[in-house]
Scaffold this active site. Structure first.
Site, PDB file in Angstrom:
ATOM      1  N   ASP A  30       0.862  -1.221  -0.197  1.00 17.24           N
ATOM      2  CA  ASP A  30       0.203  -0.150  -0.024  1.00 17.24           C
ATOM      3  C   ASP A  30       0.939   1.153   0.096  1.00 17.24           C
ATOM      4  O   ASP A  30       2.059   1.101   0.533  1.00 17.24           O
ATOM      5  CB  ASP A  30      -0.952   0.176   1.222  1.00 17.24           C
ATOM      6  CG  ASP A  30      -2.091   0.957   1.203  1.00 17.24           C
ATOM      7  OD1 ASP A  30      -3.328   0.033   1.042  1.00 17.24           O
ATOM      8  OD2 ASP A  30      -2.044   2.084   1.110  1.00 17.24           O
ATOM      9  N   THR A  85     -11.703   2.657  -5.713  1.00 13.31           N
ATOM     10  CA  THR A  85     -12.478   3.431  -6.842  1.00 13.31           C
ATOM     11  C   THR A  85     -13.625   4.069  -6.181  1.00 13.31           C
ATOM     12  O   THR A  85     -14.773   3.834  -6.494  1.00 13.31           O
ATOM     13  CB  THR A  85     -13.169   1.992  -7.753  1.00 13.31           C
ATOM     14  OG1 THR A  85     -13.871   1.237  -6.876  1.00 13.31           O
ATOM     15  CG2 THR A  85     -11.885   1.374  -8.392  1.00 13.31           C
ATOM     16  N   LEU A 150     -17.277  -9.485  -0.846  1.00 15.33           N
ATOM     17  CA  LEU A 150     -17.242  -9.510   0.703  1.00 15.33           C
ATOM     18  C   LEU A 150     -18.214  -8.683   1.195  1.00 15.33           C
ATOM     19  O   LEU A 150     -18.400  -7.730   0.736  1.00 15.33           O
ATOM     20  CB  LEU A 150     -15.932  -9.449   1.264  1.00 15.33           C
ATOM     21  CG  LEU A 150     -15.142  -8.053   1.592  1.00 15.33           C
ATOM     22  CD1 LEU A 150     -15.583  -7.233   2.281  1.00 15.33           C
ATOM     23  CD2 LEU A 150     -13.788  -8.625   1.244  1.00 15.33           C
ATOM     24  N   LYS A 208     -20.447  -7.676 -10.584  1.00 14.91           N
ATOM     25  CA  LYS A 208     -20.497  -6.963  -9.343  1.00 14.91           C
ATOM     26  C   LYS A 208     -21.433  -5.679  -9.280  1.00 14.91           C
ATOM     27  O   LYS A 208     -22.158  -5.542  -8.125  1.00 14.91           O
ATOM     28  CB  LYS A 208     -19.019  -6.318  -9.216  1.00 14.91           C
ATOM     29  CG  LYS A 208     -18.755  -5.576  -7.899  1.00 14.91           C
ATOM     30  CD  LYS A 208     -18.915  -6.452  -6.688  1.00 14.91           C
ATOM     31  CE  LYS A 208     -18.938  -5.710  -5.385  1.00 14.91           C
ATOM     32  NZ  LYS A 208     -19.422  -6.222  -4.161  1.00 14.91           N
ATOM     33  N   ASN A 212     -24.629  -5.310  -6.664  1.00 11.77           N
ATOM     34  CA  ASN A 212     -25.204  -4.066  -5.903  1.00 11.77           C
ATOM     35  C   ASN A 212     -26.404  -3.270  -6.189  1.00 11.77           C
ATOM     36  O   ASN A 212     -27.060  -2.747  -5.317  1.00 11.77           O
ATOM     37  CB  ASN A 212     -23.666  -3.363  -5.722  1.00 11.77           C
ATOM     38  CG  ASN A 212     -22.813  -3.719  -4.810  1.00 11.77           C
ATOM     39  OD1 ASN A 212     -23.069  -4.827  -4.097  1.00 11.77           O
ATOM     40  ND2 ASN A 212     -21.604  -3.179  -4.622  1.00 11.77           N
ATOM     41  N   ALA A 256     -37.328  -1.941   6.130  1.00  9.12           N
ATOM     42  CA  ALA A 256     -37.405  -0.433   5.630  1.00  9.12           C
ATOM     43  C   ALA A 256     -36.674   0.177   6.993  1.00  9.12           C
ATOM     44  O   ALA A 256     -36.595  -0.266   7.920  1.00  9.12           O
ATOM     45  CB  ALA A 256     -38.775  -0.156   6.048  1.00  9.12           C
ATOM     46  N   GLY A 257     -36.066   1.385   6.618  1.00  7.34           N
ATOM     47  CA  GLY A 257     -35.269   2.141   7.819  1.00  7.34           C
ATOM     48  C   GLY A 257     -34.617   3.163   7.108  1.00  7.34           C
ATOM     49  O   GLY A 257     -35.268   3.855   6.086  1.00  7.34           O
ATOM     50  N   CYS A 264     -19.403   1.208  -0.787  1.00  8.13           N
ATOM     51  CA  CYS A 264     -19.855   0.404  -1.716  1.00  8.13           C
ATOM     52  C   CYS A 264     -21.126   0.706  -2.698  1.00  8.13           C
ATOM     53  O   CYS A 264     -21.038   1.472  -3.596  1.00  8.13           O
ATOM     54  CB  CYS A 264     -19.841  -1.048  -1.726  1.00  8.13           C
ATOM     55  SG  CYS A 264     -18.220  -1.438  -1.337  1.00  8.13           S
TER      56      CYS A 264
HETATM   57  P1  NAD Z   1     -10.125   1.585   0.911  1.00 10.31           P
HETATM   58  O1  NAD Z   1      -9.983   2.855   0.544  1.00 10.31           O
HETATM   59  O2  NAD Z   1     -10.496   0.920   2.247  1.00 10.31           O
HETATM   60  O3  NAD Z   1      -8.760   0.792   0.530  1.00 10.31           O
HETATM   61  C1  NAD Z   1      -8.087   1.263  -0.616  1.00 10.31           C
HETATM   62  C2  NAD Z   1      -6.570   1.127  -0.398  1.00 10.31           C
HETATM   63  O4  NAD Z   1      -5.721   1.339  -1.646  1.00 10.31           O
HETATM   64  C3  NAD Z   1      -6.116   2.309   0.554  1.00 10.31           C
HETATM   65  O5  NAD Z   1      -5.500   1.872   1.717  1.00 10.31           O
HETATM   66  C4  NAD Z   1      -4.864   3.011  -0.365  1.00 10.31           C
HETATM   67  O6  NAD Z   1      -4.038   3.731   0.552  1.00 10.31           O
HETATM   68  C5  NAD Z   1      -4.549   2.106  -1.396  1.00 10.31           C
HETATM   69  N1  NAD Z   1      -4.039   2.797  -2.598  1.00 10.31           N
HETATM   70  C6  NAD Z   1      -4.341   3.500  -3.211  1.00 10.31           C
HETATM   71  N2  NAD Z   1      -3.661   3.883  -4.526  1.00 10.31           N
HETATM   72  C7  NAD Z   1      -2.573   2.700  -4.203  1.00 10.31           C
HETATM   73  C8  NAD Z   1      -1.577   2.417  -5.177  1.00 10.31           C
HETATM   74  N3  NAD Z   1      -1.448   2.985  -6.246  1.00 10.31           N
HETATM   75  N4  NAD Z   1      -0.687   1.352  -4.638  1.00 10.31           N
HETATM   76  C9  NAD Z   1      -0.986   0.887  -3.542  1.00 10.31           C
HETATM   77  N5  NAD Z   1      -2.093   1.108  -2.957  1.00 10.31           N
HETATM   78  C10 NAD Z   1      -2.848   1.896  -2.985  1.00 10.31           C
HETATM   79  O7  NAD Z   1     -11.191   0.921  -0.302  1.00 10.31           O
HETATM   80  P2  NAD Z   1     -11.905  -0.510  -0.010  1.00 10.31           P
HETATM   81  O8  NAD Z   1     -13.055  -0.465   0.663  1.00 10.31           O
HETATM   82  O9  NAD Z   1     -10.896  -1.559   0.304  1.00 10.31           O
HETATM   83  O10 NAD Z   1     -12.176  -0.748  -1.566  1.00 10.31           O
HETATM   84  C11 NAD Z   1     -11.250  -1.072  -2.588  1.00 10.31           C
HETATM   85  C12 NAD Z   1     -12.026  -1.825  -3.814  1.00 10.31           C
HETATM   86  O11 NAD Z   1     -12.732  -2.793  -3.479  1.00 10.31           O
HETATM   87  C13 NAD Z   1     -13.199  -0.652  -4.225  1.00 10.31           C
HETATM   88  O12 NAD Z   1     -13.190  -0.691  -5.648  1.00 10.31           O
HETATM   89  C14 NAD Z   1     -14.455  -1.177  -3.394  1.00 10.31           C
HETATM   90  O13 NAD Z   1     -15.692  -0.783  -4.406  1.00 10.31           O
HETATM   91  C15 NAD Z   1     -14.048  -2.613  -3.707  1.00 10.31           C
HETATM   92  N6  NAD Z   1     -15.049  -3.715  -2.760  1.00 10.31           N
HETATM   93  C16 NAD Z   1     -15.058  -3.159  -1.555  1.00 10.31           C
HETATM   94  C17 NAD Z   1     -15.816  -3.852  -0.598  1.00 10.31           C
HETATM   95  C18 NAD Z   1     -15.893  -3.579   0.910  1.00 10.31           C
HETATM   96  O14 NAD Z   1     -16.573  -4.139   1.587  1.00 10.31           O
HETATM   97  N7  NAD Z   1     -15.073  -2.487   1.595  1.00 10.31           N
HETATM   98  C19 NAD Z   1     -16.544  -4.997  -1.177  1.00 10.31           C
HETATM   99  C20 NAD Z   1     -16.247  -5.048  -2.297  1.00 10.31           C
HETATM  100  C21 NAD Z   1     -15.541  -4.599  -3.317  1.00 10.31           C
END
Ligand code: NAD
Length: 437
Positions: A30, A85, A150, A208, A212, A256-257, A264
């Site tokens: 990261d 994203t 997840l 995906k 959602n 409902a809520g 996401c």
């Molecule tokens: P997040 O913001 O918690 O994590 C993203 C991480 O990526 C951060 O720690 C950031 O520092 C790191 N990052 C950014 N640019 C980088 C780079 N160039 N190199 C290395 N690290 C880098 O986001 P998240 O909730 O983990 O979501 C990540 C993706 O997964 C999104 O597209 C989201 O839609 C998808 N997703 C998330 C979940 C969820 O429950 N959170 C579930 C399914 C899918």
């Protein structure tokens, strides 16, 4: 297998730890050095049940390490892209700069036969574009898209034992190679006969966002019924039970809520609409704008209900807000309806005291103007109204008789329709639910 996971947030940190738990040799990467320092010590940067234990045992086993240096991805056969994203600041579209940057930084370290695997949720068409970028690098690596389903709060279990696997792979030998590598990564899930869909990039990306969009639609559908119930005297909770007995409908996601939130659903349905418009098919998912609007109206409804329930001007009232995270068992406050309600009530001049078992720290970073308390009784003491907006077990299990002795006025707005209305009324409370008489 040797695996790298690029991006160690809610998705990536869990994925890295879970892959190591499954026996793979994993490096999590990261750009956030604070995050990497904490993860390296086995300390999760967010609250996720069971994650700390998996992290610590995986690090101790020597199969999991973390780094800020993308060069440490070299030597892995499979590289998961798990960066964020988020919604763009100036539009509803997804901001792909992190995904692009992650792949670009990885390309120099890719070797012949390596597989880059997209996990982030992206607009349809992204994988094909990234595949070209990888092919143009001449490394001999290829790309697959493997969306993640997840649920926060159950993330470790969902990653180790997913309910389905989706691989978006290129055609021909490259696709067969990608499928074989992913089958090796997910060998335990495959052995457990987890449903597997092997498809093309576009379908995998769409699966995906379609999932959602469907979940968001189901929630907003029942919330729309709640709006009608409110003007007709019906009870949406009974309505949900009654329609939910139909197997084709099902009872889940029909509560409902105050609506959905998190990192996401809201941004994914907006990005889906934006992408459909780019593709000239905006009308196909135009209904998602209404889904979003219904969802946001429910937050306003909770605020209005609370204000109208106060027997005094809002700026002289104390409101106790129970819950800040977008759902229980998470500290995630991204687009959280609960936090939004607290902020709006504060904006109207109420003295808001908010509490949450896990999300106070994250909420304070975004909204330092709110008053937070880790003490539930202190939050409730002297309140003119109590608003339950995240259904943590400790809030659901509150004793209405005891809580009545703490507040100034026994009025509760149940923003999740989760309390036993008759028990609260019997204890002398004015109980207000959503879509319920
Ligand atoms: P997040 O913001 O918690 O994590 C993203 C991480 O990526 C951060 O720690 C950031 O520092 C790191 N990052 C950014 N640019 C980088 C780079 N160039 N190199 C290395 N690290 C880098 O986001 P998240 O909730 O983990 O979501 C990540 C993706 O997964 C999104 O597209 C989201 O839609 C998808 N997703 C998330 C979940 C969820 O429950 N959170 C579930 C399914 C899918």
């Amino acid at each position: 297998m040797k695996i790298s996971v690029i991006g160690c947030g809610y998705l990536g940190a869990v994925h890295a730890a879970a892959m190591a738990k499954l026996g793979h040799d994993v490096v999590g990467i990261d750009v956030d050095s604070g995050k990497i320092a904490r993860l390296s010590e086995g300390r999760p940067v967010f609250f996720e049940p069971g994650l700390a234990e998996v992290l610590i045992s995986a690090i101790e086993s020597g199969r999991l390490r973390f780094s800020t240096d993308i060069a440490d991805a070299a030597g892995a056969q499979v590289h998961f892209i798990a960066v964020g994203t988020p919604q763009k600041r100036d539009s509803h579209a997804a901001d792909l700069r992190y995904v692009d940057a992650a792949v670009q930084s990885l390309v120099p370290y890719l070797a012949e036969g390596d597989l880059v695997v997209g996990k982030s949720t992206v607009p349809v068409g992204t994988a094909a574009r990234l595949a070209e970028m990888i092919t143009a690098s001449g490394s001999g690596a290829s790309l697959a898209w493997n969306p993640e389903f997840l649920r926060e709060g159950f993330a470790v279990k969902d990653t180790v034992s997913p309910d389905r696997l989706v691989y978006g792979v290129p055609a021909g030998d490259e696709g067969e190679h990608a499928t074989a590598l992913l089958n090796e990564v997910y060998a335990s899930a495959i052995a457990a006969e987890t449903p597997l869909v092997v498809t093309d990039y576009a379908t995998a990306e769409l699966v995906k966002v379609a999932a959602n969009a469907f979940l968001a639609t189901k929630i907003s559908f029942i919330n729309a019924m709640a709006e009608i119930a409110e003007v007709s005297g019906a009870d949406v909770t009974q309505l949900a039970d009654a329609i939910g007995f139909d197997n084709r409908i099902g009872r889940r996601f029909l509560n409902a809520g105050v609506g959905f939130g998190g990192g996401c659903l809201p941004k994914d349905i907006r990005a889906f609409t934006a992408r459909a418009e780019e593709l000239g098919r905006g009308e196909s998912v135009a209904f998602l704008k209404e889904i979003d609007a219904i969802n946001l109206r429910r937050r306003q409804r909770v605020v209005d209900l609370t204000v109208s329930s106060l027997g005094r001007p809002v700026h002289t009232a104390k409101v106790a807000v129970l819950g800040l995270s977008f759902k229980p068992h998470s500290d995630d406050v991204r687009d959280s309806p609960a936090l939004d309600v607290a902020v709006q009530l504060r904006g109207l001049g109420a003295e808001v005291v908010a509490t949450d078992p896990q999300a106070i720290e994250n909420s304070r970073l975004r909204h330092p103007q709110l008053t937070y308390s880790t003490d539930l009784d202190e939050t409730l003491r002297g309140a003119d109204a109590v608003v339950l907006v995240t259904e943590w077990p400790e809030f659901r299990e509150l004793d209405p008789v005891r809580v009545a002795t703490l507040v100034r006025t026994p009025t509760i707005v149940d923003g999740r329709n989760t309390l036993d209305a008759s028990a609260w009324r019997a204890a002398g409370w004015t109980y207000l639910g959503l879509g319920r008489p």
